[in-house]
Structure formats: C-alpha cells, structure tokens
Enzyme design. Structure first.
Site, short mmCIF file in Angstrom:
data_model
loop_
_atom_site.label_atom_id
_atom_site.label_comp_id
_atom_site.label_asym_id
_atom_site.label_seq_id
_atom_site.Cartn_x
_atom_site.Cartn_y
_atom_site.Cartn_z
N THR A 64 122.41 -25.68 10.20
CA THR A 64 121.51 -24.67 10.78
C THR A 64 121.22 -23.55 9.78
O THR A 64 120.08 -23.12 9.64
CB THR A 64 122.13 -24.07 12.07
OG1 THR A 64 123.45 -23.62 11.78
CG2 THR A 64 122.18 -25.09 13.17
N THR A 65 122.25 -23.10 9.08
CA THR A 65 122.05 -22.01 8.11
C THR A 65 121.13 -22.48 6.99
O THR A 65 120.20 -21.77 6.59
CB THR A 65 123.40 -21.55 7.53
OG1 THR A 65 124.25 -21.16 8.61
CG2 THR A 65 123.22 -20.37 6.60
N ASP A 69 130.02 -29.04 15.31
CA ASP A 69 129.21 -29.42 14.15
C ASP A 69 129.70 -30.75 13.59
O ASP A 69 128.92 -31.64 13.24
CB ASP A 69 129.31 -28.35 13.05
CG ASP A 69 128.51 -27.09 13.39
OD1 ASP A 69 127.89 -27.07 14.47
OD2 ASP A 69 128.52 -26.14 12.60
N ASP A 88 128.61 -19.62 11.92
CA ASP A 88 127.72 -20.68 12.37
C ASP A 88 126.32 -20.09 12.57
O ASP A 88 126.12 -19.21 13.41
CB ASP A 88 128.25 -21.26 13.69
CG ASP A 88 127.40 -22.41 14.20
OD1 ASP A 88 127.18 -23.35 13.41
OD2 ASP A 88 126.96 -22.36 15.35
#
Length: 563
Positions: A98-99, A390, A65
């Site tokens: 997010t990545t 998520d 994550d």
C-alpha cells in the site's frame, strides 16, 4: 460563478459554491496528492519509521501500514482521497504494497508537474503514462520468477518479506511459518479464501508464543456448569435458531384464573423445550453451537443428556465451524437430522489468554484454521495483526499466481532502465511522459535508501550499474547498504503486488491530471478550494496544520501535524 448577459449578470452557481479552474486546479490537486504520499513515505522499507495516530476520542494507533495510516488520518480533500483509494484498492486486491503504491502515485504527479510547466498537455501526459504502465506490466512478467505451490521455503520468505519493518519483525521466522501453514491448510488447489483463517489476538505473553490451531477457536464457554468440559469424537450441530419457547407474533394477553392453569402453562413450555432437546439428542449431536439464545430449562435438559452447548455464537464463527467440521447450519431445530451434523476429534473448553474459550480441533478437513497471535500490549498485538494480514494476502496471491519478483527496489530499477529504452520507440511528446514515468518509479529504491540512512544517489547509481550489467535481481540491502542479489537472499514479493501498485497508481495520477476544474458545492471543511487563499484576504486553505494549500480540514490540521 456569473456570466454576463447584456448588462445583467446571470448567476449559475450558488453563492456558497467555489470554483478553481485551469492551472490553479491542477496545481492544487497535484499538491494534495503529493502531500498524501509524503505522509507515508517515511514508513517504506525495512527501516521505515512508525506513525502514532490519535483520534478525536484519544484512541491511539501506532503503525507503519500505509492504508491504516491514511484511513486513520480522516483525509477530506477530494483529490487527496483519490490517492487514499489507491492504498485501499491495493489492500483489497493483494494485501500488501500500500505504501509503495501511494508513494509511486505521488511521484507520478510530481514528475507531471514539471512537464505541465513545460506546456505539455495533460492528455498527452496521460497517454504516455498509460503506455508506460502497459509496458511496465510486460517487463515485470518477463523478469518474474516461477514458484511452485509446494515450495514452502520461498512461501515463507515471501511471508517474512511482507512483515519486514513492521512490529512483527523480531519473530518473523516463526510467524512466516504459521502463515504458510495456515494458507496451505485452507487452500483449495490454487484458490485461497483468507476468510477461512480466523485471527485471534491475545494480549499477554510474547509474540514468540503465537500458534496455529487447525480448527476453530470460539470466544464462548459452555452455558451450564454441569455440561462436560471435553467431548471427544464429537458430533457437532450448528444452529441458526434459538432453543427457547416461541413468542407469539401478535400481542396476546393470557388471563389466568386458577393456579393450576398457570402450572399447565409452564408445563407446556417445559414440554416444548424438552421436545427440542430430545430432537437434538436423537440426531446424535453431543455438541451444540447456537447462534441465538438457549433457555435455562433447555440448558438443564442438555446438561442432563451430557451435551456441551453454547449460545449467541457470531454468524462468521458459525460459518467457520460448519466449514471446519462439515456440518450444515440448521435454521429450525425441529428439522435437525443426523446428516446435518459435523465431526470434530475434540471439542473442549480451555483458558486462552485469560478467558475461557471453546476449541474445536482434529477436524478431518481443516478448511478453517485459527491463528492465535500474542503480544505484550494491545498496541503490539494490533500491529502484529496488521503485519499478519499483509502476509496472509501475499502468500495467498503467490499460491494463486505462482510468480514472484525480487525485492529491495530491484523491479523498479529494472523497469526504469527498460522504460527509458522503450521511450525511444514512442513518438511525439508522449516520449517525455514515458521517461518521466521511468524516473518516478525510481522513488522506490531512493526512498528505501533514504529511510535506511544511506546516500540515495550513491545507492541508485550502484543499482543502475548492476542492472545495466544484466543482473535484474540486484536490490538494495537496507541494513548494510550493499547492492546484492535479492533472489539469492530470499527477499521476494508476489508479481501481483507490483503490477497492481503500478496499475492503480497510474490510474489515480492520470485521473487527477485530467481535472482542470474544481467546483465545490460549499466550503471544503477547514479551508477554501483554491490553493491561494480566499477572496476576502483570509488565510490560505489548509488550516493551521501546515499542509499545502487546499488540503482542507482533516488534511490541513491532521496532515500538517503528521509531516
């Protein structure tokens, strides 16, 4: 920093301060931002790898994550931290992506570096990037797919896509079903407050044994062994008060000269406690959740009346109990009325994951639910929790917006195609920035292919060909290497995940590019501010970890070892 006044130098900054300006400052900041993106890049996609992060006390976190990795790394370089904020914003706003957001930020900086070398001004770049980002949002809106809130199949596909590549993947179908049911239970029209979904982790058993409880699970047990284990058709009182004798607010000393006086004193305390319990019983409550303590004598009286009670309930649990049962939180037990009570079909003490807990079920309006997540080890169940969070975020966002995009790098490829066409209509040097923006977005599908062990150039060429032919849902299947229709395959993600990623990545990149002077009040931990090394011939900034110069302490040692 000193300015010459005649023959006399004038000192403006303290001796400890360091200053880097012009091209050096830009280069240092860009390098820092790129290094952050590189740290998480290998985690992207269904075949992304995990990172093991060990903190100074030896605690281990295994995750892929993006935001968790960046938080645990304790990055200290200020420019690098601006990229970390991109991930944190993405997490707060939409819960996933997010990545992707961080990798796009890093690629925007990388593309900008080439243009800066060609003497294109940073302000021109910033203007071009902003124009491209605005156009990108319009393009995404055009290619988005409308979703009905009742279409549970698509919602489950969205939930499953968010879990793909994480520790929960093996049981993603079951978990996706639980997530959609949980979100649907707490949804109020198109509004979803995920705070109403409590996630309980239980180490032991298999992930497949995770379940959804329509009600609230409280990690407490009844306070007295003579209290009932089960109360059906329960009238529930939630107290923000203690069932204890009030202490005096001033220091008081009581002199007892006679044993009878002491007995009177004790009898009076007992009477006070009895009155409190009588007040609760008269209101009709047969289950009590108190946020403060319950005196031993009060416990005894409650048990005699057949009331199930527990004490020191956490305030967020009390809030969830009030929401689920319809109770009003009572701040003074003497004021409790029948109208303040909530209702639950069943309140029972059960063994859950090896510990005794109170389960509040069969509530009329289950606006609060509990997800029980199981896993073989603590690390497994922690990573499943991150995947579920998520997933909860993306399903909530989809319910609120009603729009999704195909996954597998399809939106990025379509954006790159249309932005290159848009660049022709942009005048001046900004046109080059728009083209650079389009190139940067292709880092998504390129990284997906790299992480899946595929040839990224072949995959990108194939994707471009499909999109040129008008198939805007064509994406990369990381398992087979084929380019397929992602909408048909059921690989979809919320529109807001992508638009938020592009917005925050662009803002961070533009902010970093516009900095041409870095003035540090003291030494950045672990290394100099400037990228080249310190003035007295010391080692370059960034420390022994091997990170690029200027990465400072946490980034130098910490990130160097990561990459």
């Amino acid at each position: 920093m000193a300015q010459q006044m005649g023959n006399q130098p004038m000192i403006v900054l303290s001796e400890d301060s360091q200053r880097t300006s012009g091209d050096d400052a830009q280069s240092m900041n860009i390098t820092a931002g790129k290094a952050v993106a590189e740290a998480v890049r290998t985690t992207l996609g269904p075949k992304g790898m995990d990172k093991m992060l060990v903190d100074s006390t030896g605690n281990v976190v295994v995750t892929n994550d993006g935001v968790t990795i960046l938080k645990e790394m304790e990055i200290e370089h200020p420019a690098a931290n601006m990229i970390v904020e991109v991930a944190e914003t993405q997490e707060d706003e939409v819960g996933d992506g997010t990545t992707s957001a961080v990798v796009v930020s890093g690629e925007l900086l990388s593309e900008a570096e080439d243009l800066l070398d060609q003497d294109i001004h940073a302000t021109t770049l910033a203007q071009g990037y902003r124009q491209a980002a605005e156009e990108a949002k319009d393009i995404l809106e055009d290619v988005s797919i409308d979703v009905d809130a009742d279409d549970t199949e698509i919602l489950e596909q969205i939930a499953a896509t968010a879990m793909t590549g994480k520790g929960a993947e093996n049981a993603k179908d079951l978990l996706a079903d639980l997530v959609v049911r949980a979100v649907s239970s707490v949804a109020d029209g198109n509004e979803v407050d995920t705070d109403n979904i409590k996630v309980e982790k239980i180490v032991g058993s298999a992930v497949e044994n995770s379940e959804l409880v329509e009600g609230v699970l409280v990690d407490k047990e009844r306070v007295h062994e003579n209290m009932p284990y089960l109360v059906e058709d329960a009238d529930v009182a939630v107290l923000d008060d203690a069932l204890e004798v009030q202490e005096t607010e001033i220091d008081a000393e009581v002199n007892v000269t006679d044993p009878d006086q002491l007995q009177d004193f004790l009898d009076q305390e007992e009477e006070q406690l009895k009155e409190m319990v009588d007040q609760i019983v008269e209101s009709g409550a047969d289950v009590v959740f108190a946020q403060d303590g319950i005196d031993d004598m009060a416990q005894h009286y409650l048990a005699e009346e057949g009331v199930l009670a527990t004490r020191r309930v956490k305030s967020d649990d009390a809030t969830k109990l009030a929401r689920a049962t319809g109770a009003t939180v009572v701040s003074n037990v003497n004021d409790i009325e029948a109208d303040d009570l909530g209702f639950a079909g069943s309140v029972s003490q059960q063994e859950v994951g090896g510990s005794q807990q109170l389960l509040v079920e069969d509530v009329e309006n289950a606006k609060s639910v509990t997800l029980l997540l199981r896993g073989g080890t603590e690390h497994v169940v922690d990573e499943i929790e991150r995947a579920i969070e998520d997933s909860l975020g993306v399903v909530s966002v989809t319910l609120e917006d009603g729009k999704v995009l195909p996954g597998g790098g399809a939106p990025e490829t379509e954006l790159a195609l249309q932005l290159r066409q848009f660049a022709d209509s942009v005048g001046g040097r900004e046109q080059l920035a728009v083209e650079a923006f389009a190139d940067a977005l292709e880092v998504g599908p390129r990284t997906l292919a790299e992480n899946a062990g595929l040839d990224s150039i072949d995959s990108l060429v194939e994707l471009r060909r499909e999109h040129d032919a008008g198939n805007d849902a064509a994406g990369l299947d990381a398992y087979t290497g084929d380019v397929i229709d992602m909408e048909e395959e059921g690989v979809v993600e919320p529109l807001r995940v992508k638009t938020q990623a592009i917005e925050s990545a662009t803002e961070a990149a533009v902010m970093i590019l516009r900095i041409d002077d870095v003035i540090a009040a003291g030494d950045l931990k672990g290394g100099q501010v400037d990228a080249g090394g310190d003035d007295d011939g010391g080692p370059p900034a960034g420390g022994p970890g091997g990170a690029p110069g200027g990465m400072g302490g946490g980034m130098g040692g910490g990130m160097g070892g990561m990459m």
